[in-house]
Motif scaffolding. Structure first.
Motif, PDB file in Angstrom:
ATOM      1  N   ASP A 249       0.813  -1.265   0.135  1.00 32.16           N
ATOM      2  CA  ASP A 249       0.101   0.093  -0.249  1.00 32.16           C
ATOM      3  C   ASP A 249       0.888   1.185   0.029  1.00 32.16           C
TER       4      ASP A 249
ATOM      5  N   LEU B  69       3.002   5.800  -2.990  1.00 33.90           N
ATOM      6  CA  LEU B  69       4.262   6.686  -3.640  1.00 33.90           C
ATOM      7  C   LEU B  69       4.168   6.672  -5.201  1.00 33.90           C
ATOM      8  N   TRP B  70       4.029   5.537  -5.807  1.00 33.61           N
ATOM      9  CA  TRP B  70       4.320   5.326  -7.157  1.00 33.61           C
ATOM     10  C   TRP B  70       2.996   6.326  -7.785  1.00 33.61           C
TER      11      TRP B  70
ATOM     12  N   ALA C 191      10.504   5.673  -6.746  1.00 37.41           N
ATOM     13  CA  ALA C 191       9.140   6.324  -6.756  1.00 37.41           C
ATOM     14  C   ALA C 191       9.157   7.736  -6.548  1.00 37.41           C
TER      15      ALA C 191
ATOM     16  N   ARG D 241      -0.038  -7.707  -5.911  1.00 40.49           N
ATOM     17  CA  ARG D 241      -1.296  -7.474  -5.020  1.00 40.49           C
ATOM     18  C   ARG D 241      -2.667  -8.280  -5.337  1.00 40.49           C
TER      19      ARG D 241
ATOM     20  N   ARG E  59       3.513   9.889  -8.327  1.00 34.70           N
ATOM     21  CA  ARG E  59       4.321  10.261  -9.460  1.00 34.70           C
ATOM     22  C   ARG E  59       3.864   9.813 -10.732  1.00 34.70           C
ATOM     23  N   LEU E  60       2.554   9.180 -10.623  1.00 35.21           N
ATOM     24  CA  LEU E  60       2.247   8.415 -11.829  1.00 35.21           C
ATOM     25  C   LEU E  60       2.172   9.260 -13.058  1.00 35.21           C
TER      26      LEU E  60
ATOM     27  N   GLN F 130       4.031   1.587  -0.921  1.00 32.14           N
ATOM     28  CA  GLN F 130       4.634   1.687  -2.505  1.00 32.14           C
ATOM     29  C   GLN F 130       3.497   2.423  -3.495  1.00 32.14           C
ATOM     30  N   ARG F 131       2.463   1.634  -3.258  1.00 33.78           N
ATOM     31  CA  ARG F 131       1.289   2.136  -4.412  1.00 33.78           C
ATOM     32  C   ARG F 131       1.149   3.525  -4.172  1.00 33.78           C
TER      33      ARG F 131
END
Lengths: 119, 119
Positions: free
Chosen positions: A87, A92-93, B28, B83, A96-97, A89-90
């Motif tokens: 979660d 964070l990612w 990230a 996930r 910046r997506l 990481q998601r």
DNA sequence: ATGATACTTAGCGATATGGCTAAACATGAT
DNA sequence: ATCATGTTTAGCCATATCGCTAAGTATCAT
């Protein structure tokens, strides 16, 4: 840097093996003995024992011996750290997506023109 | 049995190393070159290179060379299989817990009347 | 007490992993 | 052309992983 998080290390490491994931999936149906877990794997008992102790070391299963039989069961909350890492990481990612999307697209385009390094 | 899923194997394996997770977390924040990624790890370049190729092999990052500089970026959708594996497991594990709950409840009720099953 | 059953331990061999150094490229600057 | 920079390859070493067999221990059944 590199905050060593042995907990995550062990979790990911334990899950990196297909036999061990299969054991977990089997255990989701209910507790089982060592032999019962070994049978469908086609592996020898000592080998399976090893896998089980890796799983137990990672906190993914618990086991107890009753007579000469050891039965193993899942530890349901064990996946929590993994889930929260994911979660995090998601989050964070995704933050910046947009930028990453553009960047990757650019990379792909570049890759189509110049033949990359000789790999 | 043991349907080998190389995809998950590689993902979990790649994430089992703290240096590699640190690299992902760094990425990230935005793309970076090999040297930039190496610096905070305290490791030598070839060592970091290897980590990067593991990450790239697992599909977690993408990289392209621009001049003599290689820049690396995260591949945002790469965590998806992980996930969904986690979600599947959680579903199974929770289903199991529900059944266990029922089972225990049933045991309790039976116990009120007669002697339960032998174990 | 004998034997069968169910693990368990010890240890071997092949391969993988994670670190390193030294040397080779490849590109940009002078 | 030369040199610095950034990466890459090759290869070494130590340790870990994953499979095995053989032999040990503990318990249950007769």
């Amino acid at each position: 840097m590199a905050k060593h998080d042995p907990d995550l290390d062990q979790l990911f490491q334990a899950l990196a093996d297909p036999t061990r994931r299969a054991v977990l999936t089997r255990l989701a149906e209910g507790p089982a003995t060592v032999s019962e877990l070994a049978r469908p794997t086609g592996l020898r008992l000592p080998t399976v024992m090893r896998h089980l102790s890796v799983l137990e070391g990672a906190g993914l299963i618990a086991s107890a011996k009753d007579g000469r039989v050891r039965s193993c069961a899942i530890v349901p909350e064990a996946l929590a750290p993994l889930r929260s890492w994911l979660d995090d990481q998601r989050a964070l990612w995704e933050a910046r997506l947009d930028r990453l999307d553009d960047y990757v697209t650019k990379l792909m385009k570049e890759r189509e023109h110049g033949p990359g390094p000789k790999n």
